[in-house]
Design an enzyme around this catalytic site. Structure first.
Site, PDB file in Angstrom:
ATOM      1  N   LYS A 235      42.493 -48.746   6.258  1.00 43.15           N
ATOM      2  CA  LYS A 235      43.560 -48.589   5.265  1.00 43.15           C
ATOM      3  C   LYS A 235      42.982 -47.990   3.992  1.00 43.15           C
ATOM      4  O   LYS A 235      41.790 -48.169   3.696  1.00 43.15           O
ATOM      5  CB  LYS A 235      44.147 -49.972   4.922  1.00 43.15           C
ATOM      6  CG  LYS A 235      45.039 -50.580   5.986  1.00 43.15           C
ATOM      7  CD  LYS A 235      45.581 -51.930   5.507  1.00 43.15           C
ATOM      8  CE  LYS A 235      46.405 -52.641   6.547  1.00 43.15           C
ATOM      9  NZ  LYS A 235      47.656 -51.984   6.907  1.00 43.15           N
TER      10      LYS A 235
ATOM     11  N   ASP B 261      44.931 -50.112  13.227  1.00 42.23           N
ATOM     12  CA  ASP B 261      45.659 -50.842  12.188  1.00 42.23           C
ATOM     13  C   ASP B 261      46.926 -51.502  12.746  1.00 42.23           C
ATOM     14  O   ASP B 261      47.550 -52.300  12.060  1.00 42.23           O
ATOM     15  CB  ASP B 261      46.006 -49.878  11.045  1.00 42.23           C
ATOM     16  CG  ASP B 261      46.359 -50.606   9.761  1.00 42.23           C
ATOM     17  OD1 ASP B 261      46.161 -51.838   9.710  1.00 42.23           O
ATOM     18  OD2 ASP B 261      46.826 -49.943   8.812  1.00 42.23           O
TER      19      ASP B 261
ATOM     20  N   ARG C 156      50.220 -56.701  16.646  1.00 45.49           N
ATOM     21  CA  ARG C 156      50.929 -56.735  17.932  1.00 45.49           C
ATOM     22  C   ARG C 156      49.954 -56.970  19.082  1.00 45.49           C
ATOM     23  O   ARG C 156      50.337 -57.517  20.111  1.00 45.49           O
ATOM     24  CB  ARG C 156      51.750 -55.447  18.100  1.00 45.49           C
ATOM     25  CG  ARG C 156      50.953 -54.176  18.076  1.00 45.49           C
ATOM     26  CD  ARG C 156      51.830 -52.925  17.858  1.00 45.49           C
ATOM     27  NE  ARG C 156      52.177 -52.718  16.442  1.00 45.49           N
ATOM     28  CZ  ARG C 156      52.889 -51.696  15.981  1.00 45.49           C
ATOM     29  NH1 ARG C 156      53.358 -50.777  16.817  1.00 45.49           N
ATOM     30  NH2 ARG C 156      53.145 -51.573  14.700  1.00 45.49           N
TER      31      ARG C 156
HETATM   32  N1  BES Z   1      49.677 -56.009   8.455  1.00 46.89           N
HETATM   33  C1  BES Z   1      50.158 -54.685   8.580  1.00 46.89           C
HETATM   34  C2  BES Z   1      51.621 -54.533   8.239  1.00 46.89           C
HETATM   35  C3  BES Z   1      52.002 -54.748   6.829  1.00 46.89           C
HETATM   36  C4  BES Z   1      51.604 -53.860   5.854  1.00 46.89           C
HETATM   37  C5  BES Z   1      52.822 -55.804   6.509  1.00 46.89           C
HETATM   38  C6  BES Z   1      52.000 -54.065   4.549  1.00 46.89           C
HETATM   39  C7  BES Z   1      53.235 -56.005   5.214  1.00 46.89           C
HETATM   40  C8  BES Z   1      52.809 -55.135   4.237  1.00 46.89           C
HETATM   41  C9  BES Z   1      49.979 -54.198  10.019  1.00 46.89           C
HETATM   42  O1  BES Z   1      48.881 -54.705  10.683  1.00 46.89           O
HETATM   43  C10 BES Z   1      49.829 -52.732   9.941  1.00 46.89           C
HETATM   44  O2  BES Z   1      48.861 -52.293   9.399  1.00 46.89           O
HETATM   45  N2  BES Z   1      50.796 -51.994  10.474  1.00 46.89           N
HETATM   46  C11 BES Z   1      50.786 -50.580  10.453  1.00 46.89           C
HETATM   47  C12 BES Z   1      51.187 -50.114  11.816  1.00 46.89           C
HETATM   48  C13 BES Z   1      50.967 -48.647  12.048  1.00 46.89           C
HETATM   49  C14 BES Z   1      49.497 -48.346  12.136  1.00 46.89           C
HETATM   50  C15 BES Z   1      51.635 -48.245  13.348  1.00 46.89           C
HETATM   51  C16 BES Z   1      51.767 -50.118   9.388  1.00 46.89           C
HETATM   52  O3  BES Z   1      52.797 -50.746   9.198  1.00 46.89           O
HETATM   53  O4  BES Z   1      51.463 -49.124   8.723  1.00 46.89           O
HETATM   54 ZN    ZN Z   2      48.121 -56.490  10.017  1.00 50.38          ZN
HETATM   55 MN    MN Z   3      47.134 -53.534  10.382  1.00 47.17          MN
END
Ligand code: BES
Ligand code: ZN
Ligand code: MN
Length: 462
Positions: free
Chosen positions: A237, A307, A311
């Protein structure tokens, strides 16, 4: 343990009068000039959250008048504990409507996270009003505080080990059983996807498995995402994206809060809580994009993006959950940014194996000021997660509605037969509001508890 913000005795308490805004002018007409004039001169309009202290002739506080709009109860007076002078005790007038909600709001508004420095002040106290179920308010208030503490604690002090310890402590307090599967044993116990995500951290991954309640009662299994810090993994990230990722165990905090409510209120169910507790870290042995992981269920998943780790860990936990064919499985997770894009920070997205179930949850949430919004499991989108080499990818090939894609991914591990609810939640207050301080928040837990109460015999108002 006494609930912060409450006083056992109402002796010498200052009367706290709640005025519904619509009835303010009629009420003012009946007041002595000392009260009516003071309120008018100080511009009191009865708006929710507004209040005035009325001075007595000797300079003491004769009473406090607090306003609220019709229908507001939970948060209406929640700013008072940290707004009214500390050290004083207040007493609601008898018969005020929504007293139990007011008390829970007071409890939430008395919360402060003081692990690293003392709170700036103590809350003003409320004398327990007659007729309010103290045990109920205490159970709810303590569960909210427990969950908020877990989310607020920096990742340094809230790794997989500490999260498991918190679950163990909760279990001990409620005579529940907890087993924790640690590190390499995840591979032999059938949690390979949890291990794959968590293996890159020196803080080794765990699967927390808590059980409580008598045999024969309906089985309810809660699954919470316990990513103690989400760097994104090799698909790292950026700084802004990583900033709050200590809260990525918010789903775990929410299910532990629900568990605490269930156990404290002795709901007649057999409860199981499953939490994959991991760090999504960067290391030489970190999971890579396009790696293929064999999951507990046997489905092989291709890592589209490291990231999208939530899931992946939930896949194994959900597969384990449905093996015992429970009556209901509910997972809670800070799963996608997309859910936030869609609904903002205050309205978690929910999905159900059938619409009626999802609506049941939303109704329960609406009744308890813990709102959720139902989203569809759009079958037509399933094709977008196809993998060239494995049974499924973890992400879709289209940059839309990732909260729906993530829910569709999870559904593959739940199967068709188990009633299932999935809650994609934010677990954070970006700014402070009455009763809801900035920082970690427990969203959806009171809604879930209300659903369980409605389904399994008790109402949370009993
Ligand atoms: N933990 C994050 C989702 C998240 C981000 C929740 C900010 C609340 C606030 C999750 O693990 C993640 O990084 N998801 C990605 C998925 C993508 C790579 C398909 C996202 O949402 O960008
Ligand atoms: Zn996450
Ligand atoms: Mn993530």
């Amino acid at each position: 343990m006494a609930l912060p913000g409450f006083s056992e005795t109402g002796d010498d308490a200052i009367p706290l009068v709640v005025i519904d805004k619509a009835g303010l002018s009629v009420w003012l007409d009946d007041q002595p000039a000392r009260v009516a004039t003071w309120l008018r001169r100080t511009g009191f309009d009865g708006e929710t959250g507004s209040w005035r202290a009325i001075p007595a002739v000797d300079g003491d506080i004769a009473m406090v008048i607090a306003g609220r709009n019709e229908g507001d109860a939970l948060w209406s007076l929640a700013g008072l504990p940290m707004g009214l002078p500390e050290g004083l005790v207040f007493a609601l007038e008898a018969g005020v409507s929504g007293a139990e909600d007011i008390c829970l709001g007071w409890a939430c508004g008395s919360y402060a996270f003081d692990r690293y420095r003392p709170a700036k002040r103590q809350p003003a106290s409320l004398a327990w009003p007659d007729g309010v179920d103290r045990a109920q308010v205490t159970a709810m208030g303590e569960a909210m505080a427990l969950g908020r503490d877990l989310v607020n604690t920096p990742a340094e002090n809230m790794g997989p080990l500490e999260l498991a310890a918190a679950a163990q402590q909760l279990a001990e307090h409620n005579s529940a059983e907890v087993k924790v599967c640690v590190g390499e044993s995840l591979l032999t116990e059938g949690y390979p996807a949890v291990h794959a995500v968590g293996r890159a951290s020196s803080r080794i991954p765990r699967l927390i498995d808590l059980k409580w309640g008598g045999k024969g009662a309906p089985r309810v299994t809660l699954v919470g995402k316990g990513v103690c810090f989400d760097t994104g993994g090799l698909n790292l990230k950026n700084a802004a994206g990583m900033e709050r990722m200590k809260k990525d165990m918010g789903g775990a905090a929410c299910v532990l809060a629900v568990a605490s409510m269930v156990m404290q209120r002795e709901l007649p169910i057999q409860l199981r809580v499953l939490i994959p507790a991991v760090d999504n870290a960067v290391d030489g042995n970190a999971l890579r994009p396009m790696d293929i992981v064999t999951t507990r269920k046997g489905l092989k998943i291709e890592i589209g993006d490291t990231d999208a780790e939530g899931r992946v860990v939930l896949a194994d936990a959900l597969a384990a959950a449905v093996e015992e064919e429970p009556d209901l499985v509910i997972d809670m997770a800070t799963l996608t940014g997309a859910a936030r894009v869609a609904m903002g920070p205050d309205l978690p997205a929910c999905f159900g194996s059938d619409d009626a179930l999802a609506n049941e949850l939303c109704d329960a949430g609406a009744a308890k000021d813990d709102p959720l919004w139902p989203f569809p499991l759009v079958g037509a989108y399933r094709g977008h997660m196809a993998s060239d080499l494995a049974d499924t990818n973890t992400i879709a090939d289209l940059p839309f509605a990732d909260h729906i894609q993530a829910a569709l991914f999870l559904q593959q591990f739940v199967g068709e037969t188990t009633p299932w609810l999935h809650i994609d939640t934010f677990c954070w207050n970006p700014s402070a509001r009455p009763g809801r301080p900035k920082g970690g928040e427990i969203q959806g837990a009171r809604a879930v508890f209300e659903l369980l109460c409605r389904r399994y015999g008790k109402t949370s108002d009993d």
